[in-house]
Design a protein around this motif. Sequence first.
Motif, PDB file in Angstrom:
ATOM      1  N   PHE A 169       0.829  -1.206   0.000  1.00  0.00           N
ATOM      2  CA  PHE A 169       0.000   0.000   0.000  1.00  0.00           C
ATOM      3  C   PHE A 169       0.868   1.263   0.000  1.00  0.00           C
ATOM      4  CE2 PHE A 169      -2.350   3.362   2.212  1.00  0.00           C
ATOM      5  CZ  PHE A 169      -3.454   3.467   1.377  1.00  0.00           C
ATOM      6  N   VAL A 170       1.894   1.279   0.859  1.00  0.00           N
ATOM      7  CA  VAL A 170       2.797   2.435   0.918  1.00  0.00           C
ATOM      8  C   VAL A 170       3.510   2.616  -0.419  1.00  0.00           C
ATOM      9  CG1 VAL A 170       4.923   3.299   1.986  1.00  0.00           C
ATOM     10  CG2 VAL A 170       3.093   2.378   3.415  1.00  0.00           C
ATOM     11  N   THR A 171       3.929   1.514  -1.037  1.00  0.00           N
ATOM     12  CA  THR A 171       4.602   1.573  -2.336  1.00  0.00           C
ATOM     13  C   THR A 171       3.687   2.169  -3.398  1.00  0.00           C
ATOM     14  OG1 THR A 171       5.900  -0.379  -1.759  1.00  0.00           O
ATOM     15  CG2 THR A 171       5.793   0.200  -4.094  1.00  0.00           C
ATOM     16  N   ILE A 172       2.451   1.695  -3.447  1.00  0.00           N
ATOM     17  CA  ILE A 172       1.510   2.182  -4.453  1.00  0.00           C
ATOM     18  C   ILE A 172       1.207   3.661  -4.240  1.00  0.00           C
ATOM     19  CG2 ILE A 172      -0.887   1.999  -5.239  1.00  0.00           C
ATOM     20  CD1 ILE A 172      -0.604  -1.045  -4.743  1.00  0.00           C
ATOM     21  N   VAL A 173       0.995   4.062  -2.997  1.00  0.00           N
ATOM     22  CA  VAL A 173       0.705   5.469  -2.708  1.00  0.00           C
ATOM     23  C   VAL A 173       1.892   6.351  -3.100  1.00  0.00           C
ATOM     24  CG1 VAL A 173       0.293   7.137  -0.857  1.00  0.00           C
ATOM     25  CG2 VAL A 173      -1.019   5.025  -0.935  1.00  0.00           C
ATOM     26  N   ALA A 174       3.107   5.924  -2.768  1.00  0.00           N
ATOM     27  CA  ALA A 174       4.292   6.714  -3.102  1.00  0.00           C
ATOM     28  C   ALA A 174       4.440   6.855  -4.611  1.00  0.00           C
ATOM     29  CB  ALA A 174       5.543   6.075  -2.503  1.00  0.00           C
ATOM     30  N   TYR A 175       4.272   5.755  -5.352  1.00  0.00           N
ATOM     31  CA  TYR A 175       4.369   5.832  -6.803  1.00  0.00           C
ATOM     32  C   TYR A 175       3.259   6.700  -7.387  1.00  0.00           C
ATOM     33  CZ  TYR A 175       8.241   2.706  -7.778  1.00  0.00           C
ATOM     34  OH  TYR A 175       9.495   2.167  -7.890  1.00  0.00           O
ATOM     35  N   LEU A 176       2.061   6.620  -6.840  1.00  0.00           N
ATOM     36  CA  LEU A 176       0.957   7.456  -7.306  1.00  0.00           C
ATOM     37  C   LEU A 176       1.263   8.935  -7.087  1.00  0.00           C
ATOM     38  CD1 LEU A 176      -1.900   7.632  -8.467  1.00  0.00           C
ATOM     39  CD2 LEU A 176      -2.752   7.455  -6.114  1.00  0.00           C
ATOM     40  N   VAL A 177       1.752   9.273  -5.899  1.00  0.00           N
ATOM     41  CA  VAL A 177       2.101  10.663  -5.608  1.00  0.00           C
ATOM     42  C   VAL A 177       3.219  11.140  -6.541  1.00  0.00           C
ATOM     43  CG1 VAL A 177       3.085  12.217  -3.867  1.00  0.00           C
ATOM     44  CG2 VAL A 177       1.283  10.602  -3.229  1.00  0.00           C
ATOM     45  N   LEU A 178       4.217  10.291  -6.781  1.00  0.00           N
ATOM     46  CA  LEU A 178       5.307  10.671  -7.686  1.00  0.00           C
ATOM     47  C   LEU A 178       4.805  10.858  -9.121  1.00  0.00           C
ATOM     48  CD1 LEU A 178       8.180   8.431  -6.308  1.00  0.00           C
ATOM     49  CD2 LEU A 178       8.132  10.931  -6.345  1.00  0.00           C
ATOM     50  N   CYS A 179       3.892  10.017  -9.569  1.00  0.00           N
ATOM     51  CA  CYS A 179       3.333  10.160 -10.916  1.00  0.00           C
ATOM     52  C   CYS A 179       2.512  11.435 -11.040  1.00  0.00           C
ATOM     53  CB  CYS A 179       2.470   8.947 -11.261  1.00  0.00           C
ATOM     54  SG  CYS A 179       3.413   7.455 -11.572  1.00  0.00           S
ATOM     55  N   SER A 223      12.942  18.782  -1.386  1.00  0.00           N
ATOM     56  CA  SER A 223      12.283  18.890  -0.081  1.00  0.00           C
ATOM     57  C   SER A 223      12.334  17.555   0.653  1.00  0.00           C
ATOM     58  CB  SER A 223      10.833  19.346  -0.251  1.00  0.00           C
ATOM     59  OG  SER A 223      10.076  18.326  -0.883  1.00  0.00           O
ATOM     60  N   PHE A 224      12.033  17.607   1.937  1.00  0.00           N
ATOM     61  CA  PHE A 224      12.048  16.392   2.754  1.00  0.00           C
ATOM     62  C   PHE A 224      11.067  15.362   2.210  1.00  0.00           C
ATOM     63  CE2 PHE A 224      10.241  13.936   6.289  1.00  0.00           C
ATOM     64  CZ  PHE A 224      11.379  13.279   6.708  1.00  0.00           C
ATOM     65  N   VAL A 225       9.873  15.802   1.839  1.00  0.00           N
ATOM     66  CA  VAL A 225       8.848  14.882   1.325  1.00  0.00           C
ATOM     67  C   VAL A 225       9.328  14.217   0.044  1.00  0.00           C
ATOM     68  CG1 VAL A 225       6.490  14.741   0.415  1.00  0.00           C
ATOM     69  CG2 VAL A 225       6.964  16.167   2.412  1.00  0.00           C
ATOM     70  N   MET A 226       9.918  14.983  -0.853  1.00  0.00           N
ATOM     71  CA  MET A 226      10.416  14.412  -2.109  1.00  0.00           C
ATOM     72  C   MET A 226      11.550  13.428  -1.846  1.00  0.00           C
ATOM     73  SD  MET A 226      10.059  14.034  -5.254  1.00  0.00           S
ATOM     74  CE  MET A 226       9.083  15.311  -5.984  1.00  0.00           C
ATOM     75  N   ASN A 227      12.430  13.743  -0.913  1.00  0.00           N
ATOM     76  CA  ASN A 227      13.511  12.811  -0.565  1.00  0.00           C
ATOM     77  C   ASN A 227      12.959  11.507  -0.004  1.00  0.00           C
ATOM     78  OD1 ASN A 227      15.445  14.622  -1.421  1.00  0.00           O
ATOM     79  ND2 ASN A 227      15.783  15.484   0.615  1.00  0.00           N
ATOM     80  N   VAL A 228      11.952  11.597   0.850  1.00  0.00           N
ATOM     81  CA  VAL A 228      11.327  10.386   1.406  1.00  0.00           C
ATOM     82  C   VAL A 228      10.681   9.577   0.290  1.00  0.00           C
ATOM     83  CG1 VAL A 228       9.460   9.556   2.888  1.00  0.00           C
ATOM     84  CG2 VAL A 228      11.017  11.320   3.723  1.00  0.00           C
ATOM     85  N   LEU A 229       9.981  10.247  -0.609  1.00  0.00           N
ATOM     86  CA  LEU A 229       9.344   9.540  -1.728  1.00  0.00           C
ATOM     87  C   LEU A 229      10.375   8.871  -2.631  1.00  0.00           C
ATOM     88  CD1 LEU A 229       6.524  12.066  -2.674  1.00  0.00           C
ATOM     89  CD2 LEU A 229       6.237   9.798  -1.656  1.00  0.00           C
TER      90      LEU A 229
END
Length: 108
Positions: free
Chosen positions: A23-33, A45-51
């Motif tokens: 779930f975390v993987t899918i959400v991260a990839y969705l946010v990146l897309c 940014s910190f959020v982008m580095n975490v992603l």
Amino acid sequence: MIVDNSREVRRQIYDVIGCIAAFVTIVAYLVLCINATWSFIPEGSFVMNVLQVIKTWAPLVVVAIVGAEYVADKNVVFRVMVYLMIALVVVFMFFPGTWNQVVGIISK
């Protein structure tokens, strides 16, 4: 009479952890897309580095959890072989040249 259901409990734990990781993987990839199309997360940014860290490591975590769940009730030799292969992939990820070559081959 004592009932040993440790394998079933272990399988359920792997299942829950695997579902959370997927779930975390899918959400991260969705946010990146979405961010690639409509940039709303500042670069660096910190959020982008975490992603970016999640993008790199989460698929391996999901595969390792599913692999561990699969071999949980298999022969010990087969288990060790799967764990060793996962460990080798992780070790090679720390060699930048090797990992860049793999990613470069895939993106061509």
